[in-house]
Design a protein around this motif. Structure first.
Motif, short mmCIF file in Angstrom:
data_model
loop_
_atom_site.label_atom_id
_atom_site.label_comp_id
_atom_site.label_asym_id
_atom_site.label_seq_id
_atom_site.Cartn_x
_atom_site.Cartn_y
_atom_site.Cartn_z
N SER A 145 -15.10 65.69 -102.70
CA SER A 145 -15.70 66.56 -101.59
C SER A 145 -15.74 68.09 -102.19
O SER A 145 -15.21 68.49 -103.38
N GLU B 277 -16.08 63.65 -88.71
CA GLU B 277 -17.08 63.41 -89.97
C GLU B 277 -18.32 63.21 -89.34
O GLU B 277 -18.53 62.08 -88.55
N VAL C 105 -17.92 67.24 -92.94
CA VAL C 105 -16.58 67.40 -92.23
C VAL C 105 -16.55 68.62 -91.17
O VAL C 105 -16.60 69.70 -91.98
N LYS D 122 -18.45 65.67 -98.12
CA LYS D 122 -17.78 64.66 -98.61
C LYS D 122 -18.62 63.42 -98.93
O LYS D 122 -19.36 62.90 -98.18
N LYS E 182 -20.96 62.88 -96.04
CA LYS E 182 -20.68 63.30 -94.81
C LYS E 182 -20.38 64.65 -94.72
O LYS E 182 -20.07 65.24 -95.77
#
Length: 833
Positions: A386, A335, A330, A368, A328
Motif C-alpha cells: 500500500s 475499499e 481505501v 492498495k 484498490k
C-alpha cells in the motif's frame, strides 16, 4: 633430583612435563676466543703453582691449579653468556562459535512438496538415519507430518537430535560459544563448564554435555527479530573472540539477509583472520509464493486525471500459473476497486505491472494492490502493498519564460503542455507573436501586466533570458512572488545569460548558487561545450524524490549512471549558505576550494524556494529512452516545487524524512529547515540543537508509550538533522518541540512481512558463497553428520621457547662459590696465603 634442578633453573613442574627439546648457545664473545684464553690462563696457572708449590705434593699442586683454572673458566663463560633453551609444547583447546538465526523468517512454515525436503525433516528430528542420505523411504504418517514444518522446528530438532549428537560431539572437541542473531548477536549462556580437561567424558564432574541437547535455552529461542544482518553479526562475534584460538564459525540460518554489511565480505575477512565459516541452511529452496513487492505511484494526484501506477510482483515456483492483481482505493473503512489485471507467471522472476485509476474526489487516501493468497503459498501475508496518496482538484499552474526556442525549451514545453496535471503557459520573448492569438493558446504575448496575474502561477521556470528584456519592476515582482507568496522558481541555465548575466540583479539573491566574480561581463566564461560530462548525484540527491527515476533507490542510481552525458554546464562558484546541492560536475578543474561545482541546487527563499539547474542538456537523456526518464524527472521537479504553493503548505518550519514509509526497526533520518518569522534561517550559534518528538498518530505527546524526544543538530544554517529508530508498526508524526504551532509531518512504519523482500526461499547461494569465500563447507540436513569430522580436531599445538641465561642462575653462582671456596680450603690446609 631432575625436578629440583629444573626448579633451580626457573622451569616450573608443569612446563617441565611438556619439554620437547633443549639446547645450549652462546650470545657473548666468540667461543674460539674463550677457548684460547682458557688454555692460556690454565697454562699460566699450572706454571705458577709449579714454581710456588715446591713443598706441596704433586696431587695438591694439580688440585689447586685445576680449581683456579676452573674458576677462571667460569668467569670467562660469563663473558660468553651461555643460554640454555627449552622448547615447551602446549596443547591449546580451540573455540568454536555457533550462531543460530532467530529472526522472524525462521517461523515460516515451508510447504514441503518434494520428497527430499520431507526426508530432511525426518533426518533433522531423528526419525531417519542421518548417514543414509535422501533416498530413505517415508511411511504415510511421516509424509503427512513432514509436509509442512517451520524452519524453527527443524532447527530445534537438529539441536536436540540424539542420533546426530551434534553439539555434544562438538563440545568434547571445542570450547563452544553459542550466539543467537538477527540485527545483532547475543550470547547464549547454557551453563557449560568450558574449563574442563580435553579428555573429560560426559557425566564426569560438572561437564554436563547433555545440557547442550536438553537445555531450556533451545525451547526458549527468540524468533522476533525483524531485521537480519548476517555480515554484521559475524563481524561482531569474531571481534569479541579476537586473540583466542578460533577453530571456526558455524552459522545455522535460512540465509535471509536484509541489513548491514555484505556477508561474503565478512567471510573474506574470516579467511584473512585464519578461520572458516561453515553454514547449515534450513528451509527449502523452491517454495511457492507470490510477493507484492511495492507500489510506485505519485504521492500527489489530481481528481479526474488518470494516475499511472506500477506494481512490483514476484513469483516463486509458479511457472504456468496465473493470478488476479487488484488495485484498490481505501476510502475510510470502504475499499473501492479501481483496476484489475490478470498476471501469468513464468519462472522465478519479478514483473512490473502497469495499472491506472482515476481518483473520484479530493482527499488523502491509501492505494492498495493485492493478490488473493493461494493455499499452497509459503507466506500468505506478503500478497499486498500500500501507499498513501493525496488527491487535489486544482491543476499546477506553470509559466515557462524563454528568450529563444532552444532545444531544452522545445522538449520541456511539449512535456508540460501534454500533461493534463499542468495548466501550462509560455512566454517566448523572441518568438512568433501570432502564437498567442490562437484559441486557448498556452503562449503569452507579454509578461503579465498585473501582479495578481503572475501570482496565480505555482511555478515559474526562467530559461536563458537576457535580464535587459525585463523591466525593473518585473524582476521585483518575480522576487516577491517567491519571497512573499510562497511560489517556486527554476533557473534553467543557458549559454548566453542564465545565470551569469544576473549578477547584481534581484535574481542574483534568489539563486541558490554564488556567481563568479565578474559575472555579467562578456569576458567571463559561461561554460564548456567541447566534451562529455557525466554528472554526479550527491548523497542529498539520492534521497531527494525529485531525482528518483525508479521506485527503488539503488535501481534509480544505476539508471542515473547509465544516462547519456551532457555537453555543457554553467560555470558557477559554489552553493550559497542554506542551499542543498543535489547534483555536481565532478571535474576537478572546476572545483572551488575542493567543493565540486553545483549543477542542481535548491534553496528556500522567503516563503518559497528556488532551484538552479546548471545545464540545458537534460533533453539528451531522452536518447534510447524517449520521454521515459525526461518526463519523470521534470514531472517530479515540477511537483515538488509547485505543490507547497498549490496546497498552501509554505511555512517557516519545513519538515521532511528521507522516506515516507519505513520497515519496523529501520533507521529514520529526519530533517527540519527552520526560519524566523522574517524568513531568516536559524543559526547554530543561536540554536545549537533543536528538540524533535515522534509519537503515534492520536497519542498525546505526554503519554508514556511510543512518544519520545530526540536531538537534531545543525548541518548548515537553517537545516537541522537527526535520526531515530521506530520498532513498532503504525502511523507516526514528527514535529519540532520549539515550533509545535508550525505543523507536523506524518510517516508510516510497517512491520516487515518477511525478511527477504523479494523471496521467501532459503538463500542457498549466499550461504554457499560465504562458505566458499572463507574456506568452509555448506551443509544440509543430510550432510550434518559429517560436520564434526569436517571441522577436525579441536586442539592445536603451540611451541614456546623458554630461555635461561646460566650466568644469572643460582646454580652457576653456587658453582663459582664452591670452586673458589674449595681452593681457599685447600690453600689453608697447605699453609698457603
Amino acid at each position: 633430583m631432575t625436578g629440583l634442578l629444573m626448579k633451580l633453573l626457573g622451569v616450573s613442574a608443569e612446563q617441565a612435563k611438556h619439554i620437547s627439546g633443549k639446547g645450549l648457545s652462546f650470545h657473548g664473545y666468540g667461543i674460539g676466543w674463550m677457548i684460547f684464553f682458557a688454555i692460556l690462563f690454565a697454562a699460566l696457572v699450572f706454571w705458577m703453582y709449579r714454581r710456588a708449590g715446591e713443598h706441596l705434593t704433586p696431587f695438591r699442586r694439580y688440585l689447586l691449579a685445576t680449581l683456579r683454572s676452573l674458576f677462571l673458566l667460569l668467569i670467562l663463560l660469563l663473558l660468553a653468556r651461555p643460554i640454555l633453551a627449552f622448547t615447551i609444547e602446549q596443547t591449546i583447546r580451540k573455540s568454536l562459535v555457533v550462531m543460530i538465526d532467530t529472526s522472524k523468517s525462521v517461523n515460516i512454515e515451508d510447504p514441503r512438496t518434494d520428497k527430499a525436503d520431507r526426508v530432511r525433516v525426518g533426518i533433522a528430528n531423528g526419525q531417519l538415519d542421518p548417514t543414509k542420505g535422501l533416498q530413505q523411504e517415508l511411511d504415510g504418517k511421516q509424509n503427512n507430518d513432514f509436509a509442512k514444518v517451520s524452519r524453527l522446528d527443524v532447527l530445534k530438532a537438529v539441536l536436540k537430535n540424539d542420533k546426530l549428537d551434534l553439539l555434544p560431539k562438538l563440545a568434547r572437541e571445542y570450547d563452544l560459544s553459542v550466539y543467537t542473531f538477527d540485527r545483532t548477536a547475543a550470547d547464549v549462556n547454557v551453563g557449560i563448564n568450558k574449563s574442563a580437561p580435553i579428555d573429560e567424558k560426559p557425566g564426569q564432574g560438572n561437564f554436563d554435555l547433555s545440557s547442550w541437547r536438553t537445555g531450556k535455552w533451545i525451547d526458549a529461542l527468540p524468533t522476533k527479530g525483524l531485521v537480519t544482518a548476517i555480515g554484521d553479526s559475524v563481524a561482531d562475534v569474531t571481534n569479541k573472540k579476537r586473540g583466542q584460538p578460533l577453530a571456526g564459525v558455524l552459522i545455522m540460518t535460512d540465509g535471509g539477509n536484509n541489513s548491514g554489511g555484505d556477508p561474503v565480505q565478512a567471510a573474506n575477512q574470516a579467511k584473512r583472520d585464519g578461520f572458516a565459516i561453515h553454514t547449515f541452511g534450513v528451509g527449502i529452496t523452491s517454495p511457492r509464493d507470490i510477493i507484492v513487492g511495492g507500489i510506485f505511484a505519485p504521492e500527489i494526484a489530481f481528481t479526474k486525471d488518470e494516475v499511472p501506477v506500477n506494481v512490483r510482483v514476484r513469483s516463486q515456483n509458479l511457472a504456468g500459473e496465473s493470478a488476479q492483481l487488484v488495485l484498490k482505493l481505501v476510502l475510510g473503512q470502504a475499499e473501492l476497486k479501481v483496476d484489475e489485471k490478470k498476471i501469468d507467471f513464468g519462472g522465478d522472476s519479478e514483473q512490473v505491472i502497469a495499472m491506472k485509476f482515476t481518483p473520484p474526489e479530493k482527499g488523502t487516501f491509501t492505494l492498495k494492490a493485492e493478490i488473493v493468497p493461494r493455499d499452497d503459498e509459503t507466506v500468505k501475508d506478503n500478497n499486498s502493498a500500500s501507499q498513501a496518496i493525496k488527491v487535489v482538484d486544482d491543476k499546477i499552474k506553470v509559466l515557462l519564460i524563454e528568450q529563444t526556442p532552444r532545444w531544452e525549451y522545445k522538449y520541456l514545453s511539449a512535456m508540460l503542455s501534454r500533461d493534463r496535471r499542468f495548466d501550462f503557459h509560455a512566454l517566448l520573448f523572441e518568438g512568433d507573436k501570432n502564437l498567442s492569438k490562437g484559441q486557448n493558446s498556452p503562449y503569452l504575448d507579454e509578461f503579465p501586466k498585473k501582479d495578481e496575474d503572475l501570482f496565480k502561477y505555482d511555478l515559474v521556470i526562467l530559461g536563458d533570458v537576457d535580464p535587459k528584456l525585463f523591466e525593473a519592476h518585473q524582476m521585483e515582482v518575480l522576487e516577491r512572488f517567491v519571497r512573499e507568496f510562497g511560489g517556486a522558481m527554476v533557473f534553467l541555465a543557458g549559454r548566453r545569460s542564465d545565470p551569469n548575466s544576473y549578477k547584481s540583479t534581484p535574481f542574483d539573491k534568489m539563486l541558490p548558487v554564488e556567481l563568479m566574480s565578474g559575472a555579467g561581463d562578456s569576458t567571463v566564461a559561461t561554460g564548456v561545450a567541447d566534451r562529455p560530462i557525466k554528472l554526479k548525484v550527491t548523497p542529498a540527491g539520492r534521497t531527494n524524490t525529485m531525482l528518483r527515476i525508479s521506485d527503488k533507490e539503488q535501481e534509480s542510481m544505476e539508471l542515473w549512471s547509465k544516462l547519456p552525458p551532457v555537453y555543457w554546464t554553467a560555470r558557477v562558484l559554489r552553493a550559497k549558505v542554506g542551499a542543498e546541492v543535489l547534483m555536481v560536475d565532478p571535474d576537478d578543474t572546476r572545483k572551488y576550494h575542493n567543493d565540486e561545482m553545483p549543477i542542481m541546487a535548491i534553496k528556500p527563499f522567503g516563503r518559497g524556494q528556488t532551484l538552479f539547474l546548471g545545464t540545458d542538456n537534460t533533453w539528451r537523456w531522452r536518447k534510447n529512452a524517449g520521454d521515459k526518464y525526461y518526463t519523470t524527472l521534470w514531472g517530479q521537479i515540477t511537483y515538488r516545487l509547485a505543490l507547497p504553493h498549490l496546497l498552501g503548505d509554505s511555512k517557516t518550519a519545513q519538515l521532511s524524512t528521507n522516506k515516507q514509509k519505513y520497515s519496523a526497526g529501520e533507521r529514520v533520518m529526519a530533517y527540519a529547515r527552520l526560519y524566523s518569522p522574517t524568513f531568516q534561517p536559524w543559526t547554530a550559534q543561536d540554536h545549537p540543537t533543536v528538540k524533535g518528538i515522534i509519537k503515534k498518530v492520536g497519542e498525546p505527546a505526554g503519554q508514556i508509550g511510543s512518544a519520545r524526544e530526540f536531538q537534531l543538530k545543525p548541518s548548515q544554517d537553517g537545516m537541522y538533522t537527526g535520526e531515530f529508530t521506530v520498532t513498532d508498526a503504525g502511523a507516526y508524526e514528527f514535529q519540532i518541540v520549539e515550533r509545535e504551532k508550525d505543523g507536523k509531518l506524518n510517516f508510516e512504519v510497517v512491520e516487515p512481512l518477511n525478511e527477504y523482500g523479494d523471496t521467501t526461499a532459503m538463500n542457498e547461494q549466499l550461504l554457499e558463497d560465504m562458505s566458499a569465500a572463507s574456506g568452509g563447507t555448506f551443509f544440509r540436513e543430510e550432510d550434518l553428520y559429517k560436520l564434526p569430522e569436517t571441522l577436525g580436531k579441536g586442539t592445536d599445538h603451540r611451541y614456546t621457547k623458554f630461555e635461561i641465561e646460566l650466568g644469572s642462575t643460582w646454580i652457576y653462582f653456587g658453582l663459582m662459590m664452591a670452586v673458589v671456596t674449595a681452593e681457599w680450603i685447600v690453600r689453608k690446609a697447605s699453609q698457603l696465603k
